[in-house]
Motif scaffolding. Structure first.
Motif, PDB file in Angstrom:
ATOM      1  N   UNK A 129       0.514  -1.444  -0.105  1.00 54.60           N
ATOM      2  CA  UNK A 129       0.009   0.041   0.151  1.00 54.60           C
ATOM      3  C   UNK A 129       1.151   1.258   0.267  1.00 54.60           C
ATOM      4  N   UNK A 130       2.001   1.195   0.858  1.00 50.16           N
ATOM      5  CA  UNK A 130       2.739   2.143   1.062  1.00 50.16           C
ATOM      6  C   UNK A 130       3.485   2.845  -0.482  1.00 50.16           C
ATOM      7  N   UNK A 131       4.181   1.775  -1.293  1.00 50.38           N
ATOM      8  CA  UNK A 131       5.025   1.921  -2.057  1.00 50.38           C
ATOM      9  C   UNK A 131       3.715   1.942  -3.792  1.00 50.38           C
ATOM     10  N   UNK A 132       2.514   1.895  -3.769  1.00 51.75           N
ATOM     11  CA  UNK A 132       2.125   1.709  -4.292  1.00 51.75           C
ATOM     12  C   UNK A 132       1.318   3.923  -4.286  1.00 51.75           C
ATOM     13  N   UNK A 133       1.115   3.996  -2.893  1.00 55.26           N
ATOM     14  CA  UNK A 133       0.771   5.488  -2.674  1.00 55.26           C
ATOM     15  C   UNK A 133       1.950   6.609  -2.922  1.00 55.26           C
ATOM     16  N   UNK A 134       2.574   6.145  -2.134  1.00 51.22           N
ATOM     17  CA  UNK A 134       3.313   6.668  -3.184  1.00 51.22           C
ATOM     18  C   UNK A 134       4.107   7.024  -4.089  1.00 51.22           C
ATOM     19  N   UNK A 139       6.025  10.216  -6.416  1.00 50.66           N
ATOM     20  CA  UNK A 139       7.676   9.615  -6.532  1.00 50.66           C
ATOM     21  C   UNK A 139       7.408   9.041  -7.957  1.00 50.66           C
ATOM     22  N   UNK A 140       8.693   9.561  -7.806  1.00 54.46           N
ATOM     23  CA  UNK A 140       9.576   8.886  -9.424  1.00 54.46           C
ATOM     24  C   UNK A 140       8.666   9.628 -11.010  1.00 54.46           C
ATOM     25  N   UNK A 141       7.688  10.703 -10.629  1.00 55.31           N
ATOM     26  CA  UNK A 141       7.314  11.559 -11.691  1.00 55.31           C
ATOM     27  C   UNK A 141       7.515  13.119 -11.519  1.00 55.31           C
ATOM     28  N   UNK A 142       7.760  13.970 -12.686  1.00 50.96           N
ATOM     29  CA  UNK A 142       7.489  15.295 -12.705  1.00 50.96           C
ATOM     30  C   UNK A 142       7.302  15.537 -11.501  1.00 50.96           C
ATOM     31  N   UNK A 439      11.989   1.396   1.841  1.00 52.32           N
ATOM     32  CA  UNK A 439      10.425   2.298   0.923  1.00 52.32           C
ATOM     33  C   UNK A 439      11.035   3.143  -0.403  1.00 52.32           C
ATOM     34  N   UNK A 440      11.689   4.704   0.277  1.00 46.84           N
ATOM     35  CA  UNK A 440      12.051   5.984  -0.184  1.00 46.84           C
ATOM     36  C   UNK A 440      12.891   5.425  -0.920  1.00 46.84           C
ATOM     37  N   UNK A 442      13.727   5.039  -4.436  1.00 43.93           N
ATOM     38  CA  UNK A 442      13.914   6.589  -5.231  1.00 43.93           C
ATOM     39  C   UNK A 442      13.589   7.655  -5.434  1.00 43.93           C
ATOM     40  N   UNK A 443      13.077   7.679  -4.154  1.00 51.52           N
ATOM     41  CA  UNK A 443      12.890   9.378  -3.364  1.00 51.52           C
ATOM     42  C   UNK A 443      14.427   9.902  -3.304  1.00 51.52           C
ATOM     43  N   UNK A 444      14.579   9.219  -2.320  1.00 48.93           N
ATOM     44  CA  UNK A 444      16.765   9.363  -1.847  1.00 48.93           C
ATOM     45  C   UNK A 444      17.364   9.425  -3.384  1.00 48.93           C
ATOM     46  N   UNK A 445      17.177   8.527  -4.104  1.00 48.58           N
ATOM     47  CA  UNK A 445      18.164   8.481  -5.366  1.00 48.58           C
ATOM     48  C   UNK A 445      17.668   9.542  -6.483  1.00 48.58           C
ATOM     49  N   UNK A 446      16.898  10.405  -6.615  1.00 48.25           N
ATOM     50  CA  UNK A 446      16.086  11.182  -6.862  1.00 48.25           C
ATOM     51  C   UNK A 446      16.548  12.318  -6.475  1.00 48.25           C
ATOM     52  N   UNK A 447      16.257  13.079  -4.324  1.00 49.64           N
ATOM     53  CA  UNK A 447      17.076  14.107  -3.822  1.00 49.64           C
ATOM     54  C   UNK A 447      18.165  14.059  -3.863  1.00 49.64           C
ATOM     55  N   UNK A 448      18.648  13.227  -3.452  1.00 46.61           N
ATOM     56  CA  UNK A 448      20.531  13.280  -3.491  1.00 46.61           C
ATOM     57  C   UNK A 448      21.360  13.783  -4.773  1.00 46.61           C
ATOM     58  N   UNK A 449      20.348  13.429  -6.164  1.00 48.47           N
ATOM     59  CA  UNK A 449      20.859  13.590  -7.399  1.00 48.47           C
ATOM     60  C   UNK A 449      21.244  15.246  -7.866  1.00 48.47           C
ATOM     61  N   UNK A 450      19.656  15.373  -7.210  1.00 46.10           N
ATOM     62  CA  UNK A 450      19.048  16.884  -7.958  1.00 46.10           C
ATOM     63  C   UNK A 450      19.623  17.513  -6.308  1.00 46.10           C
ATOM     64  N   UNK A 451      20.418  17.494  -5.723  1.00 52.70           N
ATOM     65  CA  UNK A 451      20.585  18.114  -4.934  1.00 52.70           C
ATOM     66  C   UNK A 451      21.791  18.621  -5.327  1.00 52.70           C
ATOM     67  N   UNK A 452      23.264  17.291  -5.445  1.00 49.93           N
ATOM     68  CA  UNK A 452      24.246  17.148  -5.791  1.00 49.93           C
ATOM     69  C   UNK A 452      24.874  18.110  -6.472  1.00 49.93           C
ATOM     70  N   UNK A 453      23.953  18.067  -7.770  1.00 43.28           N
ATOM     71  CA  UNK A 453      24.596  18.623  -8.883  1.00 43.28           C
ATOM     72  C   UNK A 453      23.936  19.631  -9.137  1.00 43.28           C
ATOM     73  N   UNK A 454      22.910  20.348  -8.819  1.00 45.52           N
ATOM     74  CA  UNK A 454      22.242  21.541  -8.391  1.00 45.52           C
ATOM     75  C   UNK A 454      23.712  22.599  -7.499  1.00 45.52           C
ATOM     76  N   UNK A 455      23.702  21.779  -6.635  1.00 40.17           N
ATOM     77  CA  UNK A 455      25.275  23.128  -5.833  1.00 40.17           C
ATOM     78  C   UNK A 455      26.339  22.120  -6.464  1.00 40.17           C
ATOM     79  N   UNK A 456      26.734  22.059  -7.180  1.00 37.34           N
ATOM     80  CA  UNK A 456      27.716  21.369  -8.128  1.00 37.34           C
ATOM     81  C   UNK A 456      27.692  22.445  -9.375  1.00 37.34           C
TER      82      UNK A 456
END
Length: 497
Positions: A129-134, A139-142, A439-440, A442-456
């Motif tokens: 249920x949690x994975x479907x709801x996220x 999560x994982x969408x635009x 469980x999170x 895909x969310x963690x990977x998105x945040x790490x990539x976007x924040x890290x690349x934005x800072x650099x």
């Protein structure tokens, strides 16, 4: 005096009896278990079950005993799994058998079993249920990516206000990460100076620290201690703060929920699920499960991602040649104005590889949380009874020489193929694996990539001293790096258009 002497003798007799009983049980069971360090009767091997003990002793035990060894939590054995092939065989090939959890009396005392670390029969249902709801939330969408990019802009602005002076980025990174999981769970994003946000981050950090502490372990081993006056409240103070925080959000959502409108966030989705299930006898969808699973997502969604980003930005400051190559790739793909997006990740293989290699060296969780066997299980020449505690030693996977060409060196090439394109590695188990994978992820990977690349993209990150440190030294100091090390964020001059 005579009564006191009798009581003393009785106490000594009782301790002796417990000692001999524990010794007999340990010796009887040790014959059918993998070898390991000799336990102390009654106590087991408590110094080998702390995080510091895992980091300090497990590499030696791995070399001495091989792919499995046994440590003891009092009179209960804990089988430690080492190396990629063994951990993969357990968590993926035998995922169902190895997917249970032992009891955690401290956490169970207030969650009533509605948590990611508890042993219960309803967890698979809630996981689905949690994975479907996220996914439904975005999560994982635009939609969530756009929120994350706006949060990255706010993070860049906050760092630019430091004026290139030394500062500890933990707070700003924690605010950015908290706002993303806050948007997912509660539909809210707060100002970085908001006291509510600061208190939330502080209590999450203290909660995680307490869960890993010796006092927590002692209370889990001797749960009767929780009945002592005030002790439970002291130990669970920060945890209960987080539960109350979620309950406040729940009360607001109950008052403002519009059944005819699309759900705003995770709590709205869950409240509608509760309404849908209300007529089903024995349903586990109720306000308690909503509160506890939301609290768990909040904790998991903030602490590990913040720690990972802090390590990444601090260590890359000590690797200027790697940082420069990442920045060239970002400039080539996005220029200086457009913020990096997830669609750019495929065109930024080196940046992606560097992030993964930083996470591998961070080795944030040297061992996964305890697993337990759902049934009697034959595994690698042993027959383990149902309920046996299993501890996957993830460090041995992340530095397994059979899986990494240069395991002890910082080498982004571990994640690049012969054409320079990103390649996933199955041994990259920083989020664990199998049915108990984070469980999170895909969310963690998105945040790490976007924040890290934005800072650099916007800053050159520099250490606060001129001395450069090698990767081994940086890895050795990772706890201090995450907690207190400072960096300087120097705005980059105009670069690729």
């Amino acid at each position: 005096m005579e009564i006191l002497s009798i009581l003393t003798l009785f106490f000594i007799f009782l301790l002796t009896l417990l000692f001999l009983s524990s010794l007999w049980r340990q010796q009887k069971r040790s014959h059918v278990l993998p070898p390991g360090p000799t336990p102390v009767p009654l106590l087991g091997t408590p110094n080998y079950l702390t995080r510091d003990g895992i980091v300090r002793y497990y590499p030696e035990f791995h070399k001495k005993y091989g792919k499995m060894f046994t440590v003891w939590q009092m009179a209960d054995p804990v089988v430690v799994l080492c190396g990629y092939e063994t951990v993969k065989d357990a968590l993926i090939n035998h995922a169902e058998q190895f997917s249970d959890r032992p009891e955690y009396p401290v956490i169970d005392s207030y969650t009533k079993g509605f948590t990611f670390v508890s042993a219960n029969d309803h967890w698979p249902q809630f996981r689905r249920y949690i994975l479907t709801t996220l996914r439904n939330i975005g999560v994982g969408k635009q939609t969530l990516e756009e929120k994350s990019q706006k949060e990255a802009e706010q993070l860049v602005q906050a760092m630019s206000e430091m004026g290139g002076k030394p500062f500890n980025p933990s707070h700003l990174l924690g605010c950015a990460v908290s706002n993303i999981i806050g948007a997912v769970l509660f539909g809210q994003q707060l100002d970085y100076r908001d006291k509510k946000l600061l208190d939330l981050i502080t209590n999450i950090r203290k909660h995680v620290s307490n869960v890993l502490s010796m006092k927590h372990q002692i209370c889990n081993m001797f749960p009767f201690l929780l009945k002592l006056p005030y002790l439970g409240q002291i130990i669970m103070k920060n945890s209960l703060y987080l539960v109350d925080y979620v309950r406040e959000q729940l009360d607001f959502h109950k008052e403002t929920l519009d059944i005819a409108a699309p759900p705003r966030d995770f709590i709205d989705h869950f409240l509608l699920k509760i309404k849908e299930e209300s007529r089903k006898e024995g349903t586990k969808f109720h306000e308690l499960s909503l509160t506890m699973y939301s609290s768990g997502l909040l904790i998991a969604g903030v602490d590990t991602t913040t720690s990972t980003l802090k390590f990444c930005v601090t260590v890359i400051a000590h690797l200027p040649h790697i940082q420069a190559k990442v920045q060239r790739e970002i400039d080539d793909v996005t220029g200086s104005q457009r913020p990096p997006g997830m669609s750019d990740r495929a065109q930024m293989p080196y940046t992606n590889a560097v992030i993964h290699e930083l996470q591998r060296h961070l080795d944030l969780a040297p061992a996964a949380l305890f697993h337990a066997l759902r049934e009697d299980t034959e595994f690698h020449g042993y027959t383990f009874p149902k309920g046996t505690r299993i501890l996957p030693y993830l460090s041995s996977v992340l530095f397994d020489p059979s899986q990494w060409e240069t395991p002890d060196e910082f080498n982004p090439g571990h994640f690049l193929d012969e054409k320079g394109q990103f390649r996933a590695k199955p041994a990259f188990m920083v989020f664990s694996a199998g049915k108990r994978e984070c469980l999170g992820v895909s969310l963690a990977r998105m945040e790490i990539f976007l924040f890290f690349s934005a800072l650099l993209q916007k800053f050159s990150l520099c250490p606060t001293t001129g001395a450069q440190m090698d990767m081994k030294s940086l890895r050795f100091n990772k706890d201090e790096i995450i907690k207190s090390w400072e960096i300087r964020a120097i705005p980059r001059s105009s670069h690729a258009a």
